[in-house]
Every structure is written in structure tokens, then in C-alpha cells.
Write a protein that holds these residues in place. Structure first.
Motif, mmCIF file in Angstrom:
data_model
loop_
_atom_site.group_PDB
_atom_site.id
_atom_site.type_symbol
_atom_site.label_atom_id
_atom_site.label_comp_id
_atom_site.label_asym_id
_atom_site.label_seq_id
_atom_site.Cartn_x
_atom_site.Cartn_y
_atom_site.Cartn_z
ATOM 1 N N ASP A 36 -68.380 -20.517 -9.481
ATOM 2 C CA ASP A 36 -67.767 -21.353 -8.423
ATOM 3 C C ASP A 36 -67.055 -20.681 -7.571
ATOM 4 O O ASP A 36 -66.229 -21.390 -6.634
ATOM 5 C CB ASP A 36 -67.342 -22.838 -9.144
ATOM 6 N N GLN B 17 -61.498 -25.144 -13.819
ATOM 7 C CA GLN B 17 -62.424 -26.258 -13.774
ATOM 8 C C GLN B 17 -61.526 -27.651 -14.010
ATOM 9 O O GLN B 17 -61.947 -28.486 -13.463
ATOM 10 C CB GLN B 17 -63.489 -26.065 -14.515
ATOM 11 N N ARG B 20 -59.744 -28.360 -11.034
ATOM 12 C CA ARG B 20 -60.450 -28.938 -10.018
ATOM 13 C C ARG B 20 -60.993 -30.381 -10.442
ATOM 14 O O ARG B 20 -61.061 -31.351 -9.456
ATOM 15 C CB ARG B 20 -62.015 -28.192 -10.159
ATOM 16 N N ALA B 114 -68.341 -29.524 -11.597
ATOM 17 C CA ALA B 114 -67.081 -29.000 -12.387
ATOM 18 C C ALA B 114 -67.400 -29.499 -13.978
ATOM 19 O O ALA B 114 -67.134 -28.476 -14.698
ATOM 20 C CB ALA B 114 -66.175 -29.865 -11.774
ATOM 21 N N TYR B 118 -67.494 -26.485 -16.910
ATOM 22 C CA TYR B 118 -66.616 -26.604 -17.988
ATOM 23 C C TYR B 118 -67.303 -26.350 -19.268
ATOM 24 O O TYR B 118 -66.942 -25.859 -20.139
ATOM 25 C CB TYR B 118 -65.902 -27.960 -17.825
#
Lengths: 133, 140
Positions: A36, B17, B20, B114, B118
Motif C-alpha cells: 500500500d 497497518q 492506518r 487495511a 494486516y
């Protein structure tokens, strides 16, 4: 003496292959970790070519005196390349997580197989030394 | 050491993550907030990821082994949601109250992405553990 060096060579080669697998595992892990991250470009190396390079290193000329020059490729670096994505992302990231994960799993399995082979070589060696199981 | 760096890479990604996910949780919690800590209406936050070279990797492999970190947190500049509530203490002269600019649909899809990321990284750590164990067993 001859046998010992042969055994050494075989175990060395197994070790080199294991190291290459570990290195590839790191690269693939970096790709997945940065799935990402904007602008990140996925990277990998051609495993077969790296194995070939490792094998040629094994056959490289020995530098036994200070004036000697090692054969080409003796530095032992793999040729890391950027992956060409099948689809472009708008943020410039070229990681395709599904593919990276399948490669990661494949590489992990190959690592385990290689470790098993190395183990078997050592076990055979031990068997030869002891003369029993 | 190759295999140990895998833990650092996966760990850095899991940390990023979860940060996030934290931002998403804040956004969703404040979807109806009309004031933030600075007194202005709440703005949706988003983390920006950046490549982080792993210092635990061997010098020759620094370029190959990269993790991820949160470089910054940016606030969305989408327009605030305005609701006509003349009786509200925060209403302006025309009776409009500014609420946060959080888009719940966007936040939900972001949350799914996300949590998947993860999970991938947690799985990666698991695989690394198995590989290290195998490595330790060499020659036994």
C-alpha cells in the motif's frame, strides 16, 4: 582428502542455495509489506539465473596470491529487477499482493525442501562416519 | 541475518497497518463530530506510507530488505458536510452547522483493505517462524 572436499563442496552449494532462497524471501516480504506504499515498485530476481551464477562462482578461479584476479561474478550479488505489473495502479505502486503471496509461499516451501535436502546430506555423512544409523 | 529481517519487515508493515486502522477508527468515531480539538469541524485523517530500509539487514542486502513506515498523517480537504440546524449552538448566521467530512463508505472499504494487509503480514511472520525453525533443525 578428495572425498572430504567433495562433501564440503556439496554442503557449500546447498548452503548457497538456501541463502539465495532466504534473500528472495526478504525481497518478496518487502513487496508484500509495501503493498500500500505509493510509488513502491515490486522487485524480484530470476532464481534460476542466480543459481547459475552461484554455480559458476563455485567453479571460479582460486586467487591464491595477491596478484591474482578473481573470475567474473565472484562478488556474489544477485541481479534484482523490477517487476512488470499486469495492471497499473494510479498511485504508481506495482505490487500485486495475490501473486506476491503465491510466490512467497512457493519460495518458503522451496526453502524448507532445500533445508531438508541439506539435512539429509548431513545425515548420510554421519551414517558414513559412524557406519550405522 | 536474512531470516530474522523477515520479522522486522512483517512487523513494520503490521505496525503501519495498525496505525492506518487507528486513523480509520478515529474517522468513523468522529463521523458526526462538529468540533475537533482545535474547535474547527473534524477532518478525515489518512496515513501516508513510505518505504523504510531495514537496519537489521546485512549491509549488502539493505536495498533488498525494506519495510514500511507511516511518513505522515494528512487531513482530507474535502468539503465539510453542512446540515441546516438553526437551533444548534454551533450554527452559523444562515443556520447551517458544519460536520466532519468523513465519508463512512470510503472508511469502511479502507478498513477492509487495511485488515487484509494486516492479515497478510501476520501470515508472513508465521511462515518466517516455520522457516527459522527449519533452519535451526539443520544438522540435528
Amino acid at each position: 582428502m578428495f572425498l572430504a572436499s567433495q562433501i564440503n563442496q556439496q554442503i557449500d552449494h546447498q548452503g548457497a542455495l538456501l541463502k539465495l532462497r532466504a534473500e528472495r524471501q526478504q525481497l518478496l516480504a518487502s513487496n508484500i509489506a509495501n503493498a500500500d506504499t505509493p510509488g513502491y515498485k515490486a522487485r524480484d530476481f530470476d532464481f534460476a539465473a542466480a543459481v547459475g551464477a552461484a554455480a559458476s562462482r563455485r567453479l571460479a578461479l582460486a586467487a591464491t596470491q595477491t596478484g591474482h584476479i578473481g573470475a567474473a561474478g565472484a562478488a556474489g550479488r544477485v541481479d534484482v529487477q523490477y517487476r512488470i505489473p499486469s495492471q497499473d495502479a494510479i498511485d504508481g505502486n506495482t505490487v500485486e499482493v495475490d501473486r506476491e503471496i503465491s510466490r512467497f509461499t512457493e519460495n518458503a516451501l522451496s526453502y524448507q525442501a532445500r533445508a531438508q535436502f541439506l539435512n539429509d546430506s548431513i545425515r548420510e555423512l554421519r551414517l558414513a562416519i559412524n557406519g550405522q544409523g | 541475518m536474512g531470516m530474522f529481517t523477515l520479522f522486522d519487515i512483517a512487523g513494520s508493515a503490521m505496525g503501519a497497518q495498525s496505525q492506518r486502522l487507528n486513523a480509520i477508527a478515529s474517522n468513523l468515531a468522529n463521523v458526526d463530530s462538529s468540533t475537533s480539538v482545535d474547535g474547527k469541524p473534524y477532518r478525515a485523517r489518512q496515513v501516508v506510507f513510505q518505504v523504510q530500509p531495514m537496519t537489521s539487514a546485512a549491509p549488502a542486502q539493505r536495498e533488498a530488505a525494506v519495510g514500511v513506515k507511516v511518513a505522515s498523517v494528512v487531513e482530507s480537504d474535502a468539503p465539510q458536510r453542512k446540515v441546516y440546524q438553526p437551533g444548534h449552538p454551533l450554527a452559523d448566521a444562515s443556520g447551517m452547522v458544519s460536520y466532519s467530512n468523513v465519508d463512512p463508505v470510503e472508511e469502511m472499504t479502507n478498513m477492509i483493505a487495511a485488515s487484509r494487509a494486516y492479515q497478510f503480514n501476520a501470515e508472513m511472520m508465521n511462515t518466517s517462524r516455520v522457516l527459522l525453525q527449519k533452519t535451526l533443525e539443520i544438522g540435528r
